[in-house]
Write a protein that holds these residues in place. Sequence first.
Motif, PDB file in Angstrom:
ATOM      1  N   GLY A  39       0.808  -1.214   0.000  1.00  0.00           N
ATOM      2  CA  GLY A  39       0.000   0.000   0.000  1.00  0.00           C
ATOM      3  C   GLY A  39       0.839   1.261   0.000  1.00  0.00           C
ATOM      4  N   LYS A  40       0.198   2.382   0.289  1.00  0.00           N
ATOM      5  CA  LYS A  40       0.903   3.656   0.340  1.00  0.00           C
ATOM      6  C   LYS A  40       1.772   3.716   1.591  1.00  0.00           C
ATOM      7  CE  LYS A  40      -2.626   6.295  -2.160  1.00  0.00           C
ATOM      8  NZ  LYS A  40      -3.542   7.466  -2.102  1.00  0.00           N
ATOM      9  N   PRO A  41       2.919   4.424   1.527  1.00  0.00           N
ATOM     10  CA  PRO A  41       3.754   4.565   2.725  1.00  0.00           C
ATOM     11  C   PRO A  41       2.951   5.148   3.887  1.00  0.00           C
ATOM     12  CG  PRO A  41       4.938   5.326   0.795  1.00  0.00           C
ATOM     13  CD  PRO A  41       3.517   5.069   0.350  1.00  0.00           C
ATOM     14  N   ARG A  42       3.138   4.569   5.072  1.00  0.00           N
ATOM     15  CA  ARG A  42       2.396   4.977   6.265  1.00  0.00           C
ATOM     16  C   ARG A  42       3.379   5.276   7.379  1.00  0.00           C
ATOM     17  NH1 ARG A  42      -1.256   0.358   7.772  1.00  0.00           N
ATOM     18  NH2 ARG A  42      -2.430   1.117   5.987  1.00  0.00           N
ATOM     19  N   THR A  43       3.181   6.403   8.054  1.00  0.00           N
ATOM     20  CA  THR A  43       4.048   6.798   9.160  1.00  0.00           C
ATOM     21  C   THR A  43       3.415   6.405  10.484  1.00  0.00           C
ATOM     22  OG1 THR A  43       4.902   8.681   7.901  1.00  0.00           O
ATOM     23  CG2 THR A  43       5.239   8.714  10.274  1.00  0.00           C
ATOM     24  N   LEU A  44       4.179   5.671  11.302  1.00  0.00           N
ATOM     25  CA  LEU A  44       3.737   5.308  12.644  1.00  0.00           C
ATOM     26  C   LEU A  44       4.687   5.916  13.658  1.00  0.00           C
ATOM     27  CD1 LEU A  44       2.788   1.497  12.530  1.00  0.00           C
ATOM     28  CD2 LEU A  44       1.268   3.466  12.371  1.00  0.00           C
ATOM     29  N   ALA A  45       4.140   6.489  14.699  1.00  0.00           N
ATOM     30  CA  ALA A  45       4.945   6.939  15.834  1.00  0.00           C
ATOM     31  C   ALA A  45       5.055   5.796  16.831  1.00  0.00           C
ATOM     32  CB  ALA A  45       4.303   8.163  16.486  1.00  0.00           C
ATOM     33  N   VAL A  46       6.072   5.857  17.682  1.00  0.00           N
ATOM     34  CA  VAL A  46       6.263   4.815  18.691  1.00  0.00           C
ATOM     35  C   VAL A  46       4.998   4.678  19.536  1.00  0.00           C
ATOM     36  CG1 VAL A  46       7.530   4.220  20.791  1.00  0.00           C
ATOM     37  CG2 VAL A  46       8.766   5.005  18.769  1.00  0.00           C
ATOM     38  N   GLY A  47       4.511   3.453  19.669  1.00  0.00           N
ATOM     39  CA  GLY A  47       3.293   3.178  20.427  1.00  0.00           C
ATOM     40  C   GLY A  47       2.058   3.036  19.564  1.00  0.00           C
ATOM     41  N   GLU A  48       2.114   3.525  18.324  1.00  0.00           N
ATOM     42  CA  GLU A  48       0.958   3.424  17.435  1.00  0.00           C
ATOM     43  C   GLU A  48       0.865   2.019  16.837  1.00  0.00           C
ATOM     44  OE1 GLU A  48      -0.268   7.700  15.624  1.00  0.00           O
ATOM     45  OE2 GLU A  48       1.414   6.695  14.629  1.00  0.00           O
ATOM     46  N   VAL A  49      -0.374   1.643  16.487  1.00  0.00           N
ATOM     47  CA  VAL A  49      -0.642   0.324  15.903  1.00  0.00           C
ATOM     48  C   VAL A  49      -1.341   0.517  14.564  1.00  0.00           C
ATOM     49  CG1 VAL A  49      -1.733  -1.921  16.239  1.00  0.00           C
ATOM     50  CG2 VAL A  49      -0.902  -0.640  18.217  1.00  0.00           C
ATOM     51  N   SER A  50      -0.883  -0.168  13.546  1.00  0.00           N
ATOM     52  CA  SER A  50      -1.504  -0.083  12.222  1.00  0.00           C
ATOM     53  C   SER A  50      -2.802  -0.888  12.226  1.00  0.00           C
ATOM     54  CB  SER A  50      -0.550  -0.621  11.158  1.00  0.00           C
ATOM     55  OG  SER A  50      -0.546  -2.038  11.175  1.00  0.00           O
ATOM     56  N   PRO A  51      -3.699  -0.661  11.246  1.00  0.00           N
ATOM     57  CA  PRO A  51      -4.913  -1.467  11.157  1.00  0.00           C
ATOM     58  C   PRO A  51      -4.641  -2.957  11.028  1.00  0.00           C
ATOM     59  CG  PRO A  51      -5.123   0.484   9.798  1.00  0.00           C
ATOM     60  CD  PRO A  51      -3.705   0.441  10.275  1.00  0.00           C
ATOM     61  N   GLU A  52      -3.439  -3.312  10.541  1.00  0.00           N
ATOM     62  CA  GLU A  52      -3.081  -4.723  10.406  1.00  0.00           C
ATOM     63  C   GLU A  52      -2.553  -5.328  11.698  1.00  0.00           C
ATOM     64  OE1 GLU A  52      -2.853  -2.528   6.618  1.00  0.00           O
ATOM     65  OE2 GLU A  52      -1.896  -2.240   8.555  1.00  0.00           O
ATOM     66  N   GLY A  53      -2.505  -4.518  12.774  1.00  0.00           N
ATOM     67  CA  GLY A  53      -2.058  -5.024  14.063  1.00  0.00           C
ATOM     68  C   GLY A  53      -0.564  -4.951  14.287  1.00  0.00           C
ATOM     69  N   ILE A  54       0.140  -4.109  13.531  1.00  0.00           N
ATOM     70  CA  ILE A  54       1.589  -3.951  13.687  1.00  0.00           C
ATOM     71  C   ILE A  54       1.861  -2.748  14.577  1.00  0.00           C
ATOM     72  CG2 ILE A  54       3.760  -3.505  12.469  1.00  0.00           C
ATOM     73  CD1 ILE A  54       2.370  -4.804   9.993  1.00  0.00           C
ATOM     74  N   ARG A  55       2.497  -2.968  15.711  1.00  0.00           N
ATOM     75  CA  ARG A  55       2.798  -1.878  16.651  1.00  0.00           C
ATOM     76  C   ARG A  55       4.267  -1.499  16.554  1.00  0.00           C
ATOM     77  NH1 ARG A  55       4.035  -0.774  22.310  1.00  0.00           N
ATOM     78  NH2 ARG A  55       4.595  -2.947  22.704  1.00  0.00           N
TER      79      ARG A  55
END
Length: 213
Positions: A39-55
Amino acid sequence: MRILMWVLPWLLPSLAWAETQVNIVGLFQGKAIMVINGGKPRTLAVGEVSPEGIRLVAASSDRAVIEVDGLKRELGMGQALALPSKEPAASGSVTLYADSTGHHFVDGHINGAALRFLVDTGASAVVLNSGDAKYARIDYKRGIPVSVQTANGVANAYKVVINQVRLNGLVLSQVDGLVMEGGSPAVVLLGMSALNRMEMKRDGIALTLTKKY
């Protein structure tokens, strides 16, 4: 900050997304940019969880630590990882059976969070209470505040966009939702913002939902 602006997807095995592909394409202190399932590049900050369950557990300029199903993995810049998925590969269809009252319930997920749904053609959107919204990691107060009429009077709510709704093998992305302040409704109402994107076929007590788009 180090950012890798290109990805080599042809180096990865082709999948039907029975597993989750994670590519680290950008790293800096406290944040990581990743591509999930092409998919499109997605930015996660420490502690955040993606919709796919990746923290994202930790991130620096040269590495990221992610956690999936309680297991931590460390990835460097440009590295990719294939993670087995516990959820079924998307088939685009699900069959529900009515209960003794004629209602169709189904267990599903919003942004990876397990929730109970009720098919409700009278609801204009996917409706959930504020507790379920927090559980599904929806920052609903960033949505549009509205007032809605309920059986108990006027209630405060927020219009939001839900990243992902999954009903077994049927997956919808970017679904209009409505979050109600408080504990009502007790289950998630699967309203027309989702149902309009499916073909609904009834056969006795069976209701088959097939994704159109």
